[in-house]
Design an enzyme around this catalytic site. Structure first.
Site: not given
Ligand SMILES: Cc1cc2nc3c(=O)[nH]c(=O)nc-3n(C[C@H](O)[C@H](O)[C@H](O)COP(=O)(O)OP(=O)(O)OC[C@H]3O[C@@H](n4cnc5c(N)ncnc54)[C@H](O)[C@@H]3O)c2cc1C
Length: 594
Positions: A440
């Site tokens: 989220e």
């Molecule tokens: C168990 C689980 C359930 C999930 N359920 C859902 C679901 O139902 N539906 C769905 O759509 N998604 C879901 N997700 C996905 C989840 O919402 C994302 O993993 C999350 O939003 C982070 O995206 P990412 O993993 O690509 O990390 P990234 O976006 O690659 O981020 C990596 C790091 O960089 C930081 N970062 C990235 N951009 C910035 C910025 N602009 N400024 C500062 N810091 C930044 C982040 O805070 C993080 O620390 C789920 C994930 C998991 C693990």
């Protein structure tokens, strides 16, 4: 084996005493919700959570979900529990009566949600996502879509998902690639791959309604070119019955650190039939409605998991004997004293307790404002409530989940090495709590939302919705002897918030990195100050009732408040200093030296 008992006394305290329930039940549409009815709903929820969901928590973690040829099975017992959950009307609890919901006031619904999360957070995700889909469709769907999907989502016959994340984009949804091509019949063909989709596939419901973000052929680049589509797993016939299987398949489930009983799915949409929800290219706006609901729910996950971890840490600390008290033997009949006699163990237990009860009270406040926003007929009151809830959403999401994880870790620490061993069941809470800091929108992103969007919004108006009631409270209680030792620390923390806000506003104009450098510390500083305020309010109610034999609950409130003010709130000074040190220490470090 872990234990869980719903903290009903504290929940009732927050609902009825801290925030007068009569104000909530007086709102239009709440007439039938007497205090007695609300209490009996809480009692029933406690019974269900303790008796049905909690016993499946550890077994669900051990067994996890399984995947075979596109079919996902939830752990043993989940299907029956889900059936009982629907039959008990729990999926309909917070929904509009127009679609078969019960319209339970949000403050009470939030307490029920906390119990579900305490008992079995992985189970809670299935109805949780469904409620989010219900909220988004109710907000942005056409009349026909509402009629077609909402009643079955509300009854729990069908479940919902939110499909945003793709392998190359999580936070930055502007990069998403899933395409939606218009068909002649008004539908769209959706093609693309989504990952990490909670409840994307499972065996609990007969249909799954996916809300999918995708791009239309003429979409502008970035987040302004994203539309939302409703894509059912099984297509619906004219009469609403289930038709053929749609082209939406689960291709794998993730093997993950925690919430193992929640199916996290890789989804392939291969020309799946979908229908546009809301306006073209306005999908992010519609999805944000769902995400805001989900963000508060995720915050409650942090609180729920923390409560169970705390209860077990207390039970263990009473039982485990080790060493002698520094001030003389306390349990002479035993070989050693219970570890509860040691100041450091008490520090851990009180830290957990002070955060948990503070967060529950703060959640109660936010829920009350959300109820006013939903049901009040007074436009000004609704605007104020909307402002407050918007301001607090990132704080509830991020601070509650950060603390949920910290508290689960403190619970393991209380168990010593035994906490690390699986049989005790306490390490599960650390693993289950960890995800809520990530999904989220990561907690880092929540902090950016608070500082970069919410603070400057409408000339700082949102901030005043917090500052004004705190200042009014301080003024009103200046002569209240019971609050003499609580107001000065609250006042000082508030000053720290004001100075930090001024610092960021002044420096962010010339250097935008100042926002990102300050945001996480600022969110915690703000959150702790909000907790200090609700603790002071709790003392105002509890102190006059803290005398006498039956007054242990109120005495404990005042004592926990003291611990919070003296041992936890001073962090605000350090956070302010860190914020004022600016962005240079992190941004001037050479990339190649990492
Ligand atoms: C168990 C689980 C359930 C999930 N359920 C859902 C679901 O139902 N539906 C769905 O759509 N998604 C879901 N997700 C996905 C989840 O919402 C994302 O993993 C999350 O939003 C982070 O995206 P990412 O993993 O690509 O990390 P990234 O976006 O690659 O981020 C990596 C790091 O960089 C930081 N970062 C990235 N951009 C910035 C910025 N602009 N400024 C500062 N810091 C930044 C982040 O805070 C993080 O620390 C789920 C994930 C998991 C693990």
């Amino acid at each position: 084996m872990p234990v869980y008992k719903a903290p009903l006394e504290d929940m009732r305290f927050v609902l009825h005493q801290l925030f007068d329930s009569n104000e909530v039940t007086a709102l239009q549409g709440n007439e039938e919700f007497t205090l007695e009815l609300i209490d009996s709903v809480l009692e029933e929820a406690a019974k269900f959570s303790e008796g049905v969901l909690f016993p499946l928590n550890q077994s669900g973690d051990l067994e996890g979900c399984t995947y075979e040829n596109g079919v996902v099975r939830t752990p043993a017992g989940f299907k029956d529990a889900y059936k009982a959950f629907c039959e008990g009307g729990w999926t309909a609890m917070g929904a509009d009566p127009e679609y078969g919901g019960q319209g339970l006031p949000i403050p009470a619904a939030m307490m029920v949600e906390e119990m579900l999360c305490s008992a079995n957070v992985a189970f809670g995700l299935y109805p949780g996502l469904t409620h989010g889909a219900y909220v988004a469709l109710k907000h942005a769907g056409s009349a026909e879509q509402k009629q077609m999907y909402l009643p079955n989502l509300v009854s729990g016959k069908w479940s919902g998902t939110m499909c945003l994340t793709e392998p190359h984009c999580g936070t930055d949804l502007g990069m998403l690639r899933t395409r939606a091509v218009p068909n002649d019949d008004g539908s769209y063909s959706i093609t693309g791959n989504k990952i990490f989709i909670s409840a994307g596939e499972h065996d609990l419901t007969e249909n799954i309604i996916h809300l999918v973000l995708a791009r239309l052929p003429d979409a502008p680049a970035g987040v302004k070119g994203i539309s939302m589509f409703v894509v059912p797993k099984f297509l619906l016939r004219e009469d609403g019955s289930l038709g053929p299987r749609n082209g939406a398949q689960c291709t794998a489930i993730e093997h993950k650190m925690g919430i193992k009983a929640s199916a996290t799915c890789a989804m392939s949409f291969d020309g799946a039939k979908g229908w546009l929800v809301g306006e073209p290219h306005k999908g992010m706006r519609a999805m944000f409605v769902m995400m805001n609901t989900e963000r508060l729910s995720v915050g409650i996950q942090g609180l729920g998991v923390a409560e169970t971890a705390y209860q077990n840490a207390v039970a263990y600390a009473r039982d485990r004997i080790q060493g002698r008290s520094l001030t003389g033997v306390k349990a002479a009949d035993k070989q050693a004293d219970p570890i509860m006699v040691h100041p450091d163990v008490r520090r851990m237990l009180l830290t957990m307790r002070a955060y948990i009860e503070g967060c529950r009270a703060l959640a109660g406040w936010v829920a009350r404002e959300l109820e006013i926003l939903a049901k009040s007929t007074d436009e000004d009151a609704r605007q104020a409530a909307d402002d407050f809830a918007s301001l607090m959403t990132p704080i509830v999401k991020a601070m509650f989940t950060d603390l949920g994880f910290e508290i689960a870790s403190l619970a393991v620490q209380t168990y010593g090495g035994h906490g690390y061993i699986r049989d005790h069941g306490i390490e599960q809470y650390v693993r289950d709590a960890r995800i809520s800091m990530l999904y989220e929108g990561t907690n880092g992103i929540q902090a950016l939302d608070l500082v970069g969007r919410k603070l400057p919004q409408d000339g700082g108006r949102l901030l005043t919705r917090f500052l004004d009631p705190v200042l009014e409270f301080i003024e009103a209680h200046e002569d209240n002897a019971a609050l003499a030792e609580f107001l000065p620390p609250l006042q000082q923390a508030l000053e720290h918030v004001q100075v930090a806000t001024g610092y960021i506003m002044e420096n962010a104009m010339s250097n935008h990195d100042e926002i990102g450098a300050a945001s996480v510390d600022y969110l915690r500083l703000f959150g702790l100050t909000a907790l200090a305020f609700v603790w002071a309010r709790m003392v105002a109610i509890a102190a006059p009732k803290a005398e006498g034999e039956d007054a242990q609950f109120y005495r404990a409130k005042v004592q926990t408040a003291k611990f919070f003010m003296q041992r936890l709130l001073p962090q605000t000074g350090a956070l302010l200093a860190a914020i004022q040190s600016g962005s240079a220490t992190m941004m001037e470090f050479e990339d190649s030296a990492f």
